[in-house]
Scaffold this active site. Sequence first.
Site, mmCIF file in Angstrom:
data_model
loop_
_atom_site.group_PDB
_atom_site.id
_atom_site.type_symbol
_atom_site.label_atom_id
_atom_site.label_comp_id
_atom_site.label_asym_id
_atom_site.label_seq_id
_atom_site.Cartn_x
_atom_site.Cartn_y
_atom_site.Cartn_z
ATOM 1 N N ASP A 98 0.786 -1.239 0.000
ATOM 2 C CA ASP A 98 0.000 0.000 0.000
ATOM 3 C C ASP A 98 0.814 1.284 0.000
ATOM 4 O O ASP A 98 0.325 2.324 0.412
ATOM 5 C CB ASP A 98 -0.902 -0.010 1.241
ATOM 6 N N GLU A 120 -0.193 -9.119 -0.957
ATOM 7 C CA GLU A 120 -0.781 -8.534 0.269
ATOM 8 C C GLU A 120 -2.019 -7.712 -0.100
ATOM 9 O O GLU A 120 -2.146 -6.538 0.215
ATOM 10 C CB GLU A 120 0.229 -7.701 1.063
ATOM 11 N N GLU A 134 -2.222 5.067 2.881
ATOM 12 C CA GLU A 134 -2.156 3.656 2.489
ATOM 13 C C GLU A 134 -3.522 3.046 2.178
ATOM 14 O O GLU A 134 -3.647 2.208 1.279
ATOM 15 C CB GLU A 134 -1.452 2.838 3.574
ATOM 16 N N HIS A 210 6.155 5.423 13.145
ATOM 17 C CA HIS A 210 6.561 6.230 11.993
ATOM 18 C C HIS A 210 5.413 6.722 11.113
ATOM 19 O O HIS A 210 5.623 7.486 10.186
ATOM 20 C CB HIS A 210 7.490 5.411 11.090
ATOM 21 N N ARG A 212 2.490 8.363 8.931
ATOM 22 C CA ARG A 212 2.178 9.753 8.603
ATOM 23 C C ARG A 212 0.958 10.273 9.369
ATOM 24 O O ARG A 212 0.932 11.431 9.780
ATOM 25 C CB ARG A 212 1.923 9.924 7.097
ATOM 26 N N HIS A 243 12.941 5.560 12.834
ATOM 27 C CA HIS A 243 12.823 5.717 11.372
ATOM 28 C C HIS A 243 13.572 6.992 10.947
ATOM 29 O O HIS A 243 13.507 8.001 11.646
ATOM 30 C CB HIS A 243 11.329 5.810 11.057
HETATM 31 C C1 UD1 Z 1 6.669 4.829 3.688
HETATM 32 C C2 UD1 Z 1 5.266 4.360 3.270
HETATM 33 C C3 UD1 Z 1 4.564 3.699 4.440
HETATM 34 C C4 UD1 Z 1 5.412 2.613 5.063
HETATM 35 C C5 UD1 Z 1 6.777 3.164 5.393
HETATM 36 C C6 UD1 Z 1 7.655 2.061 5.900
HETATM 37 C C7 UD1 Z 1 4.152 5.801 1.612
HETATM 38 C C8 UD1 Z 1 3.242 6.937 1.394
HETATM 39 N N1 UD1 Z 1 4.458 5.519 2.888
HETATM 40 O O1 UD1 Z 1 6.499 5.850 4.656
HETATM 41 O O2 UD1 Z 1 3.353 3.110 3.977
HETATM 42 O O3 UD1 Z 1 4.796 2.170 6.248
HETATM 43 O O4 UD1 Z 1 7.363 3.726 4.213
HETATM 44 O O5 UD1 Z 1 8.758 2.519 6.572
HETATM 45 O O6 UD1 Z 1 4.577 5.175 0.660
HETATM 46 N N2 UD1 Z 1 14.283 8.240 4.686
HETATM 47 C C9 UD1 Z 1 15.659 8.167 4.652
HETATM 48 N N3 UD1 Z 1 16.224 6.950 4.352
HETATM 49 C C10 UD1 Z 1 15.505 5.844 4.091
HETATM 50 C C11 UD1 Z 1 14.112 5.933 4.141
HETATM 51 C C12 UD1 Z 1 13.497 7.136 4.424
HETATM 52 O O7 UD1 Z 1 16.346 9.145 4.887
HETATM 53 O O8 UD1 Z 1 16.090 4.773 3.834
HETATM 54 C C13 UD1 Z 1 13.650 9.546 5.018
HETATM 55 C C14 UD1 Z 1 13.663 10.542 3.860
HETATM 56 O O9 UD1 Z 1 13.893 11.834 4.374
HETATM 57 C C15 UD1 Z 1 12.245 10.454 3.324
HETATM 58 C C16 UD1 Z 1 11.473 10.217 4.633
HETATM 59 O O10 UD1 Z 1 12.304 9.334 5.375
HETATM 60 O O11 UD1 Z 1 11.846 11.628 2.650
HETATM 61 C C17 UD1 Z 1 10.092 9.640 4.497
HETATM 62 O O12 UD1 Z 1 10.087 8.512 3.615
HETATM 63 P P1 UD1 Z 1 8.722 8.131 2.839
HETATM 64 O O13 UD1 Z 1 8.962 6.918 2.024
HETATM 65 O O14 UD1 Z 1 8.214 9.328 2.150
HETATM 66 O O15 UD1 Z 1 7.693 7.856 4.000
HETATM 67 P P2 UD1 Z 1 7.664 6.789 5.137
HETATM 68 O O16 UD1 Z 1 7.143 7.438 6.350
HETATM 69 O O17 UD1 Z 1 8.955 6.071 5.209
HETATM 70 N N1 UDP Z 2 12.004 -3.301 10.546
HETATM 71 C C1 UDP Z 2 13.386 -3.423 10.477
HETATM 72 N N2 UDP Z 2 14.161 -2.549 11.184
HETATM 73 C C2 UDP Z 2 13.629 -1.540 11.928
HETATM 74 C C3 UDP Z 2 12.205 -1.430 11.979
HETATM 75 C C4 UDP Z 2 11.425 -2.316 11.256
HETATM 76 O O1 UDP Z 2 13.911 -4.318 9.828
HETATM 77 O O2 UDP Z 2 14.385 -0.799 12.548
HETATM 78 C C5 UDP Z 2 11.177 -4.255 9.778
HETATM 79 C C6 UDP Z 2 10.111 -4.979 10.561
HETATM 80 O O3 UDP Z 2 10.610 -6.155 11.141
HETATM 81 C C7 UDP Z 2 9.064 -5.252 9.507
HETATM 82 C C8 UDP Z 2 9.174 -4.058 8.589
HETATM 83 O O4 UDP Z 2 10.460 -3.498 8.832
HETATM 84 O O5 UDP Z 2 9.377 -6.400 8.749
HETATM 85 C C9 UDP Z 2 8.108 -3.071 8.903
HETATM 86 O O6 UDP Z 2 8.397 -1.892 8.274
HETATM 87 P P1 UDP Z 2 7.792 -0.508 8.713
HETATM 88 O O7 UDP Z 2 7.384 -0.558 10.137
HETATM 89 O O8 UDP Z 2 8.763 0.527 8.283
HETATM 90 O O9 UDP Z 2 6.527 -0.376 7.737
HETATM 91 P P2 UDP Z 2 5.035 -0.925 7.802
HETATM 92 O O10 UDP Z 2 5.058 -2.390 8.016
HETATM 93 O O11 UDP Z 2 4.334 -0.180 8.884
HETATM 94 O O12 UDP Z 2 4.487 -0.529 6.463
#
Ligand code: UD1
Ligand code: UDP
Length: 383
Positions: A98, A120, A134, A210, A212, A243
């Site tokens: 999602d 999924e 999502e 984490h 939004r 995160h």
């Molecule tokens: C995204 C997904 C969310 C999922 C989450 C898992 C969308 C809208 N949201 O949200 O469904 O639960 O990922 O973690 O697709 N960043 C880094 N390094 C990384 C990853 C992220 O620096 O490896 C930072 C960046 O500044 C980025 C911010 O995190 O802009 C947010 O990342 P983003 O993918 O937009 O949103 P998530 O909250 O991670």
């Molecule tokens: N996870 C990880 N390291 C972390 C936090 C989460 O490997 O520090 C793994 C966790 O075990 C799970 C997945 O990331 O498999 C979940 O991701 P996240 O919580 O970012 O996203 P969501 O599942 O809420 O979309």
Amino acid sequence: MNKLKVMTVFGTRPEAIKMAPLALELTRHPEFEALCCVTAQHREMLDSVLDIFRLKPDFDLDIMEPRQTLSTITSKCLTGMDRVLEEAKPDLVLVHGDTSTTFAGALAAFYHKIPVGHVEAGLRTFDKWSPYPEEMNRKMVGAIADLHFCPTASNRDNLARENITQGVFLTGNTVIDALQTTVVRHFSFGEHILNHLDYDSRKVILVTCHRRENYGQPMANIMTALRRVADAFPDTELVYPVHPSPVVQETAHKYLDGHPRIHLIAPLAVDEMHNLMSRCHLVMTDSGGLQEEAPALGKPVLVLRRETERPEAVAAGTVRLAGVEEVSIFQMTSRLLSDQREYDSMAHAANPYGDGQACRRIADAIAWQFGLRMNPPEEFRGQ
Ligand code: UD1
Ligand code: UDP
């Protein structure tokens, strides 16, 4: 024999954890040519998963930027996917879950008239705004997809309510496949603090947060409640891999810095995460994936959200909704930490989400659907 070109597309950590075992499974089936495209909506967190599963993508859109917006993620994925689909011409595109990558990946494939498989599929809260964005992403992908791989029977029922009944397969969740390869009895953590925690005499609480829709006041409430828990229960150690999102980093450090028993650490590699989860006392999280993994490991989960699209573990008694108010989170946590019977009633292994065979079922379903296999795949029947 002409091979079926199947392209997996993913971009964030949770998609990678749940798609890597499938991408690898596809390479083991001679009837498929398996291609992998990452959008890199996440960068470091994605690369860490790719390393652990030893998966090398064929295409990498490298789109991540700091504080990215939903529109920039979606538009960069969409235009990047255009080029990839033009060049690779897959017969089927597989997206997961999602995220914005999921939605843009499915939409790009649709624009190229390429069939889409949704891994999924069928999770719903029925609240457009939570989880945000999502819930809408998965509904829109459900409308586009031709094949729907549902983890549970209730996910399949959700699709039936939207009149989606064709190409629907009950497979279990691939996260359980992943979990079976990562958890080991003797594990040495790269994150040193985790090697030095006393998991027997201390109650180690694993925290992640984490989402939004929790940005702002809900996240402030959650952090305040966590600090109260640490203050009120001297036998606890809170471990929170934060995160990298700047919004989350700022909030977590603002409310939780400087406490001797609250450990804010960098995001963990997935094997470290799964092994920490298997050793901890309790999980507090707004994550989707953790709600599926922790029950399989017999760990109670308090969900830091108002709703969940994963009601199966709530029904199994291992997951409870704690909400996003300081008082409700503190009270529910206090009860679990002080009432052993209450804790024991939640701490049993439950596996409503899979049996470790989801990837094989998905591969079999694709082969069957495209006429490459005589028999339909067996269904996941729960455990
Ligand atoms: C995204 C997904 C969310 C999922 C989450 C898992 C969308 C809208 N949201 O949200 O469904 O639960 O990922 O973690 O697709 N960043 C880094 N390094 C990384 C990853 C992220 O620096 O490896 C930072 C960046 O500044 C980025 C911010 O995190 O802009 C947010 O990342 P983003 O993918 O937009 O949103 P998530 O909250 O991670
Ligand atoms: N996870 C990880 N390291 C972390 C936090 C989460 O490997 O520090 C793994 C966790 O075990 C799970 C997945 O990331 O498999 C979940 O991701 P996240 O919580 O970012 O996203 P969501 O599942 O809420 O979309």
